[in-house]
Design an enzyme around this catalytic site. Structure first.
Site, PDB file in Angstrom:
ATOM      1  N   VAL B  76       0.855  -1.183   0.000  1.00 46.16           N
ATOM      2  CA  VAL B  76       0.000   0.000   0.000  1.00 46.16           C
ATOM      3  C   VAL B  76       0.893   1.235   0.000  1.00 46.16           C
ATOM      4  CG1 VAL B  76      -1.784   1.226   1.301  1.00 46.16           C
ATOM      5  CG2 VAL B  76      -1.745  -1.278   1.311  1.00 46.16           C
ATOM      6  N   CYS B  77       0.658   2.144  -0.931  1.00 45.66           N
ATOM      7  CA  CYS B  77       1.488   3.348  -1.019  1.00 45.66           C
ATOM      8  C   CYS B  77       1.361   4.157   0.276  1.00 45.66           C
ATOM      9  CB  CYS B  77       1.062   4.208  -2.202  1.00 45.66           C
ATOM     10  SG  CYS B  77       1.941   5.780  -2.249  1.00 45.66           S
ATOM     11  N   ILE B  78       2.483   4.404   0.916  1.00 42.63           N
ATOM     12  CA  ILE B  78       2.454   5.027   2.238  1.00 42.63           C
ATOM     13  C   ILE B  78       1.977   6.479   2.172  1.00 42.63           C
ATOM     14  CG2 ILE B  78       4.935   5.621   2.174  1.00 42.63           C
ATOM     15  CD1 ILE B  78       4.917   5.008   5.238  1.00 42.63           C
ATOM     16  N   ALA B  81      -1.708   6.507   1.521  1.00 36.60           N
ATOM     17  CA  ALA B  81      -2.440   5.970   2.668  1.00 36.60           C
ATOM     18  C   ALA B  81      -2.521   6.984   3.812  1.00 36.60           C
ATOM     19  CB  ALA B  81      -1.774   4.680   3.147  1.00 36.60           C
TER      20      ALA B  81
END
Lengths: 99, 130
Positions: B76-78, B81
């Site tokens: 998940v792209c930090i 997110a």
């Protein structure tokens, strides 16, 4: 280099399909998914444009999206399931999704 | 063959379900999925706080189960997110937030993971739109 283009937006609300067709070259494929299958609505302008494409630009549509919208695949479009979708992405050298 | 998948749309978008159906078909066809990268609004799929109506497909749960069962690399792209309030315990502590909503099998990481997956895979397939 042959590219498979993936469309998912309705041609009646979004211009990605029109942009895609300008780039679609000989040997490239086009797969309609989601609301993009509305381009196959009979007697519509997008339908006329797609039906006039040269035969060296194969057209595909995701069968479940056609069924969900009550649209029958015309003879110039091949309806495919997900297994065929996977194999189709491997038949072309690259896949370009119009998001 | 090796596939990398990237998702861009929110959980309720048809393309997020289409991506899962594609991923299932890819594995069923004997192919490998090197990574599934969740970018932009698709990071909401990894939130453990999403509640789906009882008569609707619970896509966050379906993705979680799929990634767990097949031991996939679900990244998940930090940045995407954090700005949408999807945090793991470490980030919640770092930014002083009261709780977190991202656990295993999801991993928060950077966009470089998408680039790496694209290099490693034979095909990168992106899912977004309607």
């Amino acid at each position: 280099m042959a590219t498979l283009h993936l469309l998912s937006r309705s041609p009646f609300v979004d211009l990605s399909g029109a942009s895609c067709l300008r780039l679609l070259g000989a040997g490239d494929g086009l797969l309609l998914t989601g609301d993009a299958v509305y381009a196959l609505q009979a007697d519509s302008r997008p339908f006329a444009v797609l039906s006039a494409l040269p035969a060296d630009r194969p057209l595909f549509a995701l069968a479940e999206d056609l069924e969900a919208r009550g649209i029958a695949a015309p003879d110039f479009v091949q309806a495919i399931d997900y297994a065929e979708f996977v194999e189709l992405t491997l038949r072309f050298e690259r896949v370009n999704s119009w998001l | 063959m090796k596939f990398a998948l990237a998702l861009f749309a929110p959980p309720h978008a048809p393309s997020s379900r289409r991506a899962l159906r594609f991923a299932e078909a890819a594995l069923a066809g004997g192919h490998e999925i090197v990574r599934v990268f969740f970018y932009q609004d698709s990071v909401q799929l990894a939130s453990s706080l999403t509640v789906s109506a009882q008569d609707e497909l619970d896509l966050p749960a379906a993705w979680r189960t799929f990634v767990q069962e097949h031991r996939l690399d679900g990244v998940v792209c930090i940045a995407a997110a954090l700005r949408r309030g999807v945090l793991n315990g470490e980030e919640a502590q770092r930014y002083g937030r009261a709780g977190h909503n991202l656990d295993a099998p999801w991993e928060l990481s950077g966009l470089g993971q998408l680039h790496e997956a694209a290099q490693e895979a034979d095909r990168l397939i992106c899912f977004g739109g309607d």
